[in-house]
Scaffold this motif. Structure first.
Motif, PDB file in Angstrom:
ATOM      1  N   VAL A 329       0.729  -0.792   0.302  1.00  0.00           N
ATOM      2  CA  VAL A 329       0.068  -0.304   0.117  1.00  0.00           C
ATOM      3  C   VAL A 329       0.803   0.868  -0.123  1.00  0.00           C
ATOM      4  O   VAL A 329       1.971   0.799   0.655  1.00  0.00           O
ATOM      5  CB  VAL A 329      -1.065  -0.157   1.028  1.00  0.00           C
ATOM      6  CG1 VAL A 329      -1.983   1.330   1.374  1.00  0.00           C
ATOM      7  CG2 VAL A 329      -1.581  -0.785   0.690  1.00  0.00           C
ATOM      8  N   ASP A 330       0.194   2.330  -1.029  1.00  0.00           N
ATOM      9  CA  ASP A 330       1.576   3.503  -1.297  1.00  0.00           C
ATOM     10  C   ASP A 330       2.646   3.395  -1.577  1.00  0.00           C
ATOM     11  O   ASP A 330       3.276   4.251  -1.678  1.00  0.00           O
ATOM     12  CB  ASP A 330       1.382   4.243   0.441  1.00  0.00           C
ATOM     13  CG  ASP A 330      -0.105   4.498   0.836  1.00  0.00           C
ATOM     14  OD1 ASP A 330      -0.936   4.390   0.054  1.00  0.00           O
ATOM     15  OD2 ASP A 330      -0.425   4.895   2.046  1.00  0.00           O
ATOM     16  N   ALA A 331       3.469   2.071  -1.913  1.00  0.00           N
ATOM     17  CA  ALA A 331       4.309   2.296  -2.931  1.00  0.00           C
ATOM     18  C   ALA A 331       3.904   2.315  -4.007  1.00  0.00           C
ATOM     19  O   ALA A 331       3.462   2.883  -4.975  1.00  0.00           O
ATOM     20  CB  ALA A 331       4.888   0.419  -2.833  1.00  0.00           C
ATOM     21  N   ILE A 332       5.210   3.294  -4.886  1.00  0.00           N
ATOM     22  CA  ILE A 332       5.476   4.066  -6.037  1.00  0.00           C
ATOM     23  C   ILE A 332       6.211   2.563  -7.043  1.00  0.00           C
ATOM     24  O   ILE A 332       7.110   2.289  -6.235  1.00  0.00           O
ATOM     25  CB  ILE A 332       6.273   5.395  -6.001  1.00  0.00           C
ATOM     26  CG1 ILE A 332       7.285   5.085  -5.408  1.00  0.00           C
ATOM     27  CG2 ILE A 332       5.837   5.891  -5.626  1.00  0.00           C
ATOM     28  CD1 ILE A 332       8.449   6.215  -5.907  1.00  0.00           C
ATOM     29  N   PRO A 333       5.533   2.783  -8.292  1.00  0.00           N
ATOM     30  CA  PRO A 333       6.561   1.622  -8.604  1.00  0.00           C
ATOM     31  C   PRO A 333       8.060   1.196  -8.902  1.00  0.00           C
ATOM     32  O   PRO A 333       8.812   2.866  -8.933  1.00  0.00           O
ATOM     33  CB  PRO A 333       5.624   1.923 -10.184  1.00  0.00           C
ATOM     34  CG  PRO A 333       4.312   3.173  -9.906  1.00  0.00           C
ATOM     35  CD  PRO A 333       5.055   3.225  -8.687  1.00  0.00           C
ATOM     36  N   PHE A 334       8.848   0.243  -9.316  1.00  0.00           N
ATOM     37  CA  PHE A 334       9.998   0.361  -9.358  1.00  0.00           C
ATOM     38  C   PHE A 334       9.919   1.645 -10.600  1.00  0.00           C
ATOM     39  O   PHE A 334       9.473   1.617 -11.701  1.00  0.00           O
ATOM     40  CB  PHE A 334      10.447  -0.644  -9.477  1.00  0.00           C
ATOM     41  CG  PHE A 334      10.606  -1.837  -8.247  1.00  0.00           C
ATOM     42  CD1 PHE A 334      11.445  -2.085  -7.725  1.00  0.00           C
ATOM     43  CD2 PHE A 334       9.210  -2.601  -8.795  1.00  0.00           C
ATOM     44  CE1 PHE A 334      10.909  -2.974  -6.156  1.00  0.00           C
ATOM     45  CE2 PHE A 334       9.024  -3.652  -7.953  1.00  0.00           C
ATOM     46  CZ  PHE A 334       9.838  -3.685  -6.507  1.00  0.00           C
ATOM     47  N   GLY A 335      10.887   2.309 -10.166  1.00  0.00           N
ATOM     48  CA  GLY A 335      11.667   2.768 -11.466  1.00  0.00           C
ATOM     49  C   GLY A 335      11.350   4.896 -11.842  1.00  0.00           C
ATOM     50  O   GLY A 335      11.706   5.317 -12.648  1.00  0.00           O
ATOM     51  N   SER A 336      10.421   4.693 -10.965  1.00  0.00           N
ATOM     52  CA  SER A 336       9.934   6.100 -10.744  1.00  0.00           C
ATOM     53  C   SER A 336      10.048   6.867  -9.094  1.00  0.00           C
ATOM     54  O   SER A 336       9.850   8.061  -9.351  1.00  0.00           O
ATOM     55  CB  SER A 336       8.260   5.931 -10.438  1.00  0.00           C
ATOM     56  OG  SER A 336       8.342   5.627  -9.136  1.00  0.00           O
TER      57      SER A 336
END
Length: 366
Positions: A329-336
Motif C-alpha cells: 500500500v502507498d508504494a510507488i512503482p519501480f523506476g519512478s
C-alpha cells in the motif's frame, strides 16, 4: 487555481524551451549521452556551455545527471501537468508574501519546485541557493525573466543573512533543521530534514522491475532524498538477478568522487570485519539503518510481509518514498522514485496549501 499568476505562461514557455534544448542530445545512455544533429547551433552551444559550467562548479552534476533533471522539468512544465497540479487549489489571495527559500544542493534543480510554488501562488521569492547548485537554477530563472520581465522583481538571490521576509521554506539536514526551527520559529515555515527512499522486494520481481530499481538506486549517484538507499528483501533472497540489473551502472566507479566514496567505505567495512557483498562498484551491507553512504546500499531481510509494513510505519517520519510492488500500500512503482508528479510534496507537506493559507492569514491580520 481559477486565476493563474502571470508566471504560469512563463513556466509553460520554459518547459517548451527545456524540451527543445535537451533535444540537442539524443536519448541518454548509461554514462554518456549521444549527440544528435543540432536543430539550432545557438541552442547546441547554449546547452554545452550550461552543462560544462555546471560540472566545473560541482563534479557530482554530470552531463547525464543534468540532462535528466532538465528533461524532467521540461516534461513537468507542460500545460497538462501544470493544470492537473493546480486544479486542486483555490484562487491565490491578494496579499503577496516575501517567501525565503533555503535550498539544498544534493541533486540538480532540487529546490525548483519550491520556487515555482511561490510564483504560482502570487508571491515573491528570496532565494538562498546551495553553492553547488547555482548554475542550473539561475539559468532557469533567467529564462523565466526573459518570458516575463516582471519576474526580475519577484525573484531575488542572496548570499547574505536573510533580511525581511514573511514566510520561509528551508531544506537541510536533520542537524541544520534544529537551527532552522530556532531561527525561524516566529515566522510561518516549512522545515525539512533528512529523509530517504527504501524499496521492498518480494523475490518475484521481473527483470524490468529490477532494472527500474537500479535507476532508483543509482540516479544522481544515490544522493537524492528519493534515492533508494535501503532494501527490504525476503530471507534467503538471491541477489544475483539484482546484481545483473545493476551491472549497466558499473561505469559509475570511474567517477572520481563516487569511486573514492566506494573505496573508503569498503576499507572501513573490511577493517571492522563487517560482512558485505561487493560487485566492484556497489557494496551491499546488511544494516538496520536506512541512510546508506555513497557507493553502499543497505539491506535487511524479513520473513513476513506484515513485518515490513510495520517497520515502514514506524519509520514513516524518516521516509521520503517507498518503492515496491502493487501489493504494498502507498508504494510507488519501480523506476519512478526520481519522477514525482508536481503534486507529490517533499516530506508530505503541501507547499502550495501552506503558501495559500499563509497569504490568507496575512490578509486577515491586515
Amino acid at each position: 487555481m481559477q486565476t493563474k499568476d502571470p508566471s504560469y505562461l512563463a513556466l509553460l514557455h520554459l518547459g517548451a524551451h527545456l524540451r527543445e534544448l535537451t533535444k540537442q542530445r539524443g536519448p541518454d545512455t548509461h554514462g554518456k549521452s549521444i549527440p544528435a544533429p543540432a536543430r539550432a547551433a545557438d541552442l547546441h552551444n547554449e546547452l554545452d556551455a550550461l552543462l560544462e559550467s555546471t560540472r566545473l562548479n560541482n563534479p557530482w552534476f554530470t552531463e547525464e545527471s543534468c540532462l535528466y533533471a532538465l528533461r524532467y522539468w521540461g516534461d513537468a512544465l507542460s500545460e497538462d501537468s501544470l493544470e492537473h497540479w493546480l486544479s486542486a487549489y483555490k484562487t491565490p489571495g491578494s496579499i503577496s508574501l516575501e517567501v525565503a527559500l533555503i535550498m539544498a544542493g544534493n541533486i540538480p534543480l532540487v529546490g525548483f519546485h519550491d520556487l515555482i510554488a511561490v510564483l504560482l501562488t502570487g508571491n515573491k521569492a528570496l532565494v538562498k541557493s546551495a553553492s553547488k547548485d547555482t548554475q542550473l537554477l539561475k539559468y532557469a530563472v533567467s529564462r523565466l525573466a526573459h518570458y516575463d520581465p516582471a519576474l526580475k522583481d519577484r525573484i531575488r538571490f542572496t548570499d547574505e543573512k536573510l533580511g525581511a521576509f514573511d514566510a520561509v521554506i528551508a531544506t537541510g539536514s536533520t542537524n541544520t533543521s534544529r537551527y532552522f526551527e530556532y531561527y525561524f520559529s516566529k515566522k510561518p515555515h516549512i522545515i525539512r530534514k533528512n529523509r530517504h527512499g527504501v524499496a521492498v522486494l518480494s523475490g518475484q520481481e521481473t527483470s524490468a522491475e529490477l532494472s527500474g530499481l537500479a535507476e532508483d538506486v543509482f540516479r544522481y549517484f544515490g544522493m537524492g532524498c528519493r534515492s533508494v538507499s535501503k532494501l527490504y528483501v525476503p530471507k534467503g533472497y538471491d541477489f544475483d538477478p539484482l546484481f545483473n540489473a545493476f551491472y549497466p551502472y558499473k561505469h559509475l566507479i570511474n567517477h572520481q568522487k563516487y569511486g573514492n566514496n566506494y573505496d573508503y567505505n569498503k576499507a572501513v567495512y573490511l577493517m571492522s570485519g563487517s560482512p558485505m557483498l561487493d560487485n566492484g562498484f556497489l557494496l551491499l551491507k546488511e544494516d538496520k539503518g536506512i541512510g546508506s553512504p555513497i557507493g553502499t546500499l543497505f539491506y535487511e531481510p524479513y520473513e513476513k510481509q506484515e513485518e515490513v509494513v510495520q517497520r515502514l510505519r514506524a519509520l514513516s517520519e524518516e521516509l521520503q518514498c517507498v518503492v515496491g510492488g502493487s501489493w504494498l500500500v502507498d508504494a510507488i512503482p519501480f523506476g519512478s522514485s526520481q519522477k514525482p508528479e508536481l503534486g507529490t510534496y517533499a516530506d508530505g507537506v503541501d507547499t502550495v496549501d501552506f503558501l495559500l493559507k499563509t497569504s490568507a492569514e496575512s490578509l486577515s491580520a491586515n
